[in-house]
Design a protein around this motif. Sequence first.
Motif, short mmCIF file in Angstrom:
data_model
loop_
_atom_site.label_atom_id
_atom_site.label_comp_id
_atom_site.label_asym_id
_atom_site.label_seq_id
_atom_site.Cartn_x
_atom_site.Cartn_y
_atom_site.Cartn_z
N ARG A 97 0.84 -1.21 0.00
CA ARG A 97 0.00 0.00 0.00
C ARG A 97 0.86 1.24 0.00
N LYS A 101 -1.36 6.19 2.76
CA LYS A 101 -2.53 5.48 3.27
C LYS A 101 -2.13 4.67 4.52
N HIS A 122 0.10 -10.18 10.40
CA HIS A 122 -1.13 -9.94 9.64
C HIS A 122 -1.92 -11.24 9.49
N ARG A 126 -5.68 -11.91 10.98
CA ARG A 126 -6.75 -12.24 10.02
C ARG A 126 -7.40 -13.57 10.36
N PHE A 133 -16.35 -13.98 10.30
CA PHE A 133 -16.66 -13.59 8.93
C PHE A 133 -16.79 -14.77 7.97
N ALA A 305 -14.17 0.62 8.73
CA ALA A 305 -14.08 -0.19 7.49
C ALA A 305 -15.48 -0.62 7.03
N THR A 310 -20.52 0.08 3.22
CA THR A 310 -21.79 -0.66 3.11
C THR A 310 -22.94 0.31 2.90
N ALA A 313 -22.89 1.58 -0.66
CA ALA A 313 -23.32 0.56 -1.63
C ALA A 313 -24.85 0.44 -1.60
N LEU A 368 -14.10 1.56 -3.03
CA LEU A 368 -12.75 2.08 -3.26
C LEU A 368 -12.46 1.91 -4.75
N THR A 459 -7.68 -9.14 1.03
CA THR A 459 -9.11 -9.12 0.71
C THR A 459 -9.90 -8.63 1.92
N GLY A 462 -14.72 -8.31 5.66
CA GLY A 462 -16.16 -8.24 5.90
C GLY A 462 -17.01 -8.42 4.66
N ALA A 466 -21.03 -7.76 4.34
CA ALA A 466 -21.62 -6.68 3.54
C ALA A 466 -22.65 -7.22 2.55
C1 HEM Z 1 -19.67 -2.84 0.56
C2 HEM Z 1 -18.95 -2.85 1.67
C3 HEM Z 1 -17.46 -2.97 1.74
C4 HEM Z 1 -16.51 -2.69 0.80
C5 HEM Z 1 -16.73 -2.17 -0.62
C6 HEM Z 1 -15.21 -2.98 1.39
C7 HEM Z 1 -13.99 -2.84 0.73
C8 HEM Z 1 -12.76 -3.12 1.29
C9 HEM Z 1 -11.50 -2.98 0.59
C10 HEM Z 1 -11.33 -2.49 -0.85
C11 HEM Z 1 -10.52 -3.36 1.45
C12 HEM Z 1 -9.00 -3.36 1.18
C13 HEM Z 1 -8.42 -2.03 1.61
C14 HEM Z 1 -6.92 -1.94 1.35
O1 HEM Z 1 -6.16 -2.87 1.68
O2 HEM Z 1 -6.51 -0.91 0.80
C15 HEM Z 1 -11.15 -3.74 2.70
C16 HEM Z 1 -10.48 -4.17 3.82
C17 HEM Z 1 -11.09 -4.49 5.00
N1 HEM Z 1 -12.45 -4.49 5.25
FE1 HEM Z 1 -13.91 -4.06 3.94
N2 HEM Z 1 -15.39 -3.42 2.68
C18 HEM Z 1 -16.75 -3.44 2.93
C19 HEM Z 1 -17.36 -3.84 4.10
C20 HEM Z 1 -16.70 -4.26 5.22
C21 HEM Z 1 -17.35 -4.66 6.44
C22 HEM Z 1 -18.87 -4.71 6.64
C23 HEM Z 1 -16.36 -4.97 7.33
C24 HEM Z 1 -16.47 -5.45 8.75
C25 HEM Z 1 -17.59 -5.57 9.43
C26 HEM Z 1 -15.08 -4.78 6.66
C27 HEM Z 1 -13.84 -5.00 7.22
C28 HEM Z 1 -12.63 -4.88 6.56
C29 HEM Z 1 -11.34 -5.13 7.19
C30 HEM Z 1 -11.11 -5.56 8.63
C31 HEM Z 1 -10.36 -4.90 6.22
C32 HEM Z 1 -8.84 -5.05 6.37
C33 HEM Z 1 -8.40 -6.41 5.86
C34 HEM Z 1 -6.87 -6.60 5.88
O3 HEM Z 1 -6.11 -5.63 5.74
O4 HEM Z 1 -6.44 -7.77 5.98
N3 HEM Z 1 -15.34 -4.34 5.38
N4 HEM Z 1 -12.51 -3.60 2.57
#
Ligand code: HEM
Length: 518
Positions: A97, A101, A122, A126, A133, A305, A310, A313, A368, A459, A462, A466
């Motif tokens: 990254r 950021k 990490h 995870r 999840f 996050a 959500t 969307a 994103l 990835t 969540g 979502a």
């Molecule tokens: C439509 C809804 C969502 C979208 C579009 C979305 C999108 C993303 C994206 C693109 C990333 C990667 C970010 C990066 O590394 O730059 C990410 C990471 C993450 N998201 Fe989501 N997210 C959504 C909903 C959620 C929900 C509902 C949760 C938890 C309740 C969640 C928890 C996380 C977490 C914990 C990460 C970090 C994962 C890691 O670095 O290993 N997200 N999300």
Amino acid sequence: MPYSFILPVVVLVLVVAAIYRRRRNSIAYIQGPSAPSWMFGHMQQLLLAFRYGEHEFQWLKAYGSVYRLKGCLGQNRLMVSDPVALQYIVNSAHFYRSPLKDNISYLLFGEKSVITATGSEHRRLRSALNVGFTSAAVRKYQPVFKRIAETISEELERNSEPMTDICPLLCTAALGAISEAIMGVPQKDLGQEFVDDTIQIVKSSATQTNRDLLVDAVGFHLPGWFWRIVMRLPTATFNTARTVRSLATEIGGRIVREKIDATRKGLEINQDLFSRLVNPESPTESSKMLPEEDIVAHTALIVIAGLENTANALSFGLLELARHPEFQRDLRTEIHSSPRDADGNIPYDTMPLLNAFVKETLRLYPGLPLSDRVVVEDTVIPLGESICTRDGIFTNQIPVSKGQLVTIAIASYQRSLPSVWGNDAHEFNPYRWIKGAVHQGEAVGPYANLLTFLGGPRTCLGWRFAVSEMQIVFCELVGKFSFAETDTEATRPRFMTSLQPIAENGRKGLPLRIIRTS
Ligand code: HEM
């Protein structure tokens, strides 16, 4: 001293080798549009566009799925939406990254969270958090999502206004879902200050002005330690970020301690993620248990996050339904005719129109739309389709050197190849998923071959959460209400940290005419 010339010669050789390597792996030979200015390059067109993608999708058409853009101050950036290249980038340790950021995440979430951790740490975090999840875990959240969806319905029933901005309601609903399903407490237990500050920090971290673009460009070259010092400055944004973090630690700490107490007293343990982390249901979960401070450290991350993305969307989905009344009617018919069990649940995963609608919404409106990566070690990016360089040579790979900025063009990928999405990739057409018009080639992301939730080891944790929340909220709302736009085309997507619906007045919002149908 006979050997005194050795050091300068070694330095000279290293410098020449570095310049040679940089030249050899420079991306200057890749085609791309000419930049309107040296100072801002294409960044104003890319990030501050009135309607997200108005320039980007033209470049995509003109130059294909890999092209060169100019960043601020003459920087070269590689825009990538080729599926083979994307699959390589999201899974390869040669990319990380962008430092900016990463530093913001560090300030907000600290070094103990899954988003800032690297390598084996990490993977450990995870794997532990994943207990909440999996498909089975998310199925158990369905009653929470249903209750939350019914609360929105009740609110809409009470409302007699001719026009309603649905965004705040959806935002509260998304927060309620996280609060109850992840932390096992009603939203009010998070406290108004934490909720307000969290929403504020999401707003203020949005890149919105020319000044922000330049700060980002300079910040890109600054080392991490410098950022950590700057972030101690008492500016409004840094102060809010510090407050969010300390409130999250306080609130998360209280919730986790109450759960530990309940476990010790032998009280019934709930299905929420925090409860399961404190009191694992199975020996496999036990072996991955997180210490109290690690659970607490994820309070702010999971709220931030999961909240905005959500809620946005859901908003974009309702916007497209308002623009496509016929599809809306068909979806309502499917919802009304689907069998329900004794608790009123529908087998959501088996509903063709509902799932096509969720996929199409996430395809056209990725939370994103762009994600920057920096090359941490020289490598070669493979391409699925050859590109023609500025010298007229065709190539199916691009060597990149350490320090090169590469943009994962998520929104472009999801509209790029007619061979993947069909010829109408810029249109809202959920039927493409039913007719089998979507070609499932390279598996770039976890869901429907979309990159909305990214892919590879980072990835979104969540994504199932979502998708399930979207299925249930859409079923509840579309089953009971009809949605129409007040002024067709007035609402537009804009990139402000995430892709957001912007109303005619320039503010975040989605005004809709909402009428009870049955
Ligand atoms: C439509 C809804 C969502 C979208 C579009 C979305 C999108 C993303 C994206 C693109 C990333 C990667 C970010 C990066 O590394 O730059 C990410 C990471 C993450 N998201 Fe989501 N997210 C959504 C909903 C959620 C929900 C509902 C949760 C938890 C309740 C969640 C928890 C996380 C977490 C914990 C990460 C970090 C994962 C890691 O670095 O290993 N997200 N999300």
